[in-house]
Design a protein around this motif. Sequence first.
Motif, PDB file in Angstrom:
ATOM      1  N   ASP A 128       1.023  -1.063   0.177  1.00  0.00           N
ATOM      2  CA  ASP A 128      -0.080   0.002  -0.007  1.00  0.00           C
ATOM      3  C   ASP A 128       0.963   1.285   0.078  1.00  0.00           C
ATOM      4  OD1 ASP A 128      -2.627   1.510   0.404  1.00  0.00           O
ATOM      5  OD2 ASP A 128      -1.682   2.091   1.974  1.00  0.00           O
ATOM      6  N   ALA A 129       2.047   1.172   0.972  1.00  0.00           N
ATOM      7  CA  ALA A 129       2.924   2.546   0.897  1.00  0.00           C
ATOM      8  C   ALA A 129       3.459   2.403  -0.589  1.00  0.00           C
ATOM      9  CB  ALA A 129       3.724   2.251   1.896  1.00  0.00           C
ATOM     10  N   PHE A 153       2.273   1.741  -3.404  1.00  0.00           N
ATOM     11  CA  PHE A 153       1.378   2.233  -4.349  1.00  0.00           C
ATOM     12  C   PHE A 153       1.324   3.739  -4.117  1.00  0.00           C
ATOM     13  CE2 PHE A 153      -3.203   3.139  -5.098  1.00  0.00           C
ATOM     14  CZ  PHE A 153      -3.249   2.858  -6.412  1.00  0.00           C
ATOM     15  N   ARG A 154       1.080   4.234  -3.069  1.00  0.00           N
ATOM     16  CA  ARG A 154       0.924   5.426  -2.855  1.00  0.00           C
ATOM     17  C   ARG A 154       2.031   6.275  -3.086  1.00  0.00           C
ATOM     18  NH1 ARG A 154      -3.302   6.644   0.953  1.00  0.00           N
ATOM     19  NH2 ARG A 154      -4.109   4.615   1.776  1.00  0.00           N
ATOM     20  N   GLU A 155       3.106   5.753  -2.906  1.00  0.00           N
ATOM     21  CA  GLU A 155       4.467   6.619  -3.408  1.00  0.00           C
ATOM     22  C   GLU A 155       4.640   6.420  -4.896  1.00  0.00           C
ATOM     23  OE1 GLU A 155       7.689   4.518  -1.456  1.00  0.00           O
ATOM     24  OE2 GLU A 155       7.185   5.021   0.531  1.00  0.00           O
ATOM     25  N   ARG A 156       4.447   5.440  -5.754  1.00  0.00           N
ATOM     26  CA  ARG A 156       4.304   5.596  -7.039  1.00  0.00           C
ATOM     27  C   ARG A 156       3.266   6.588  -7.503  1.00  0.00           C
ATOM     28  NH1 ARG A 156       4.840  -0.816  -8.294  1.00  0.00           N
ATOM     29  NH2 ARG A 156       7.149  -1.078  -7.928  1.00  0.00           N
ATOM     30  N   LYS A 157       2.195   6.755  -6.847  1.00  0.00           N
ATOM     31  CA  LYS A 157       1.266   7.586  -7.391  1.00  0.00           C
ATOM     32  C   LYS A 157       1.693   9.029  -7.102  1.00  0.00           C
ATOM     33  CE  LYS A 157      -1.557   4.701  -9.212  1.00  0.00           C
ATOM     34  NZ  LYS A 157      -1.717   4.812 -10.732  1.00  0.00           N
ATOM     35  N   ALA A 158       2.261   9.226  -5.968  1.00  0.00           N
ATOM     36  CA  ALA A 158       2.583  10.621  -5.696  1.00  0.00           C
ATOM     37  C   ALA A 158       3.660  11.142  -6.632  1.00  0.00           C
ATOM     38  CB  ALA A 158       3.218  10.790  -4.380  1.00  0.00           C
TER      39      ALA A 158
END
Length: 75
Positions: free
Chosen positions: A30-31, A33-38
């Motif tokens: 999850d972390a 995924f969020r880093e890639r989206k940011a």
Amino acid sequence: MTTLATHAPRVTRPARSFWIRALNWLIARDAQFRERKALEQLDAHLLRDIGLEPDDVHREVVRPIWDAPKVMRRS
């Protein structure tokens, strides 16, 4: 004085360990995924500031969720 005995099944250590590892894996993904989206939201100027090109970011963003960079993997 009487005590009430609960008859809940006991979870063995290996099973508990499996679920803890699975939960930790999900939290890490999850972390990631969020880093890639940011990272995907940054403009080209900011990417150059951190030493990345838009093509590098695209390759990272389209990687499958289970394909974690080595720095995120546990040895």
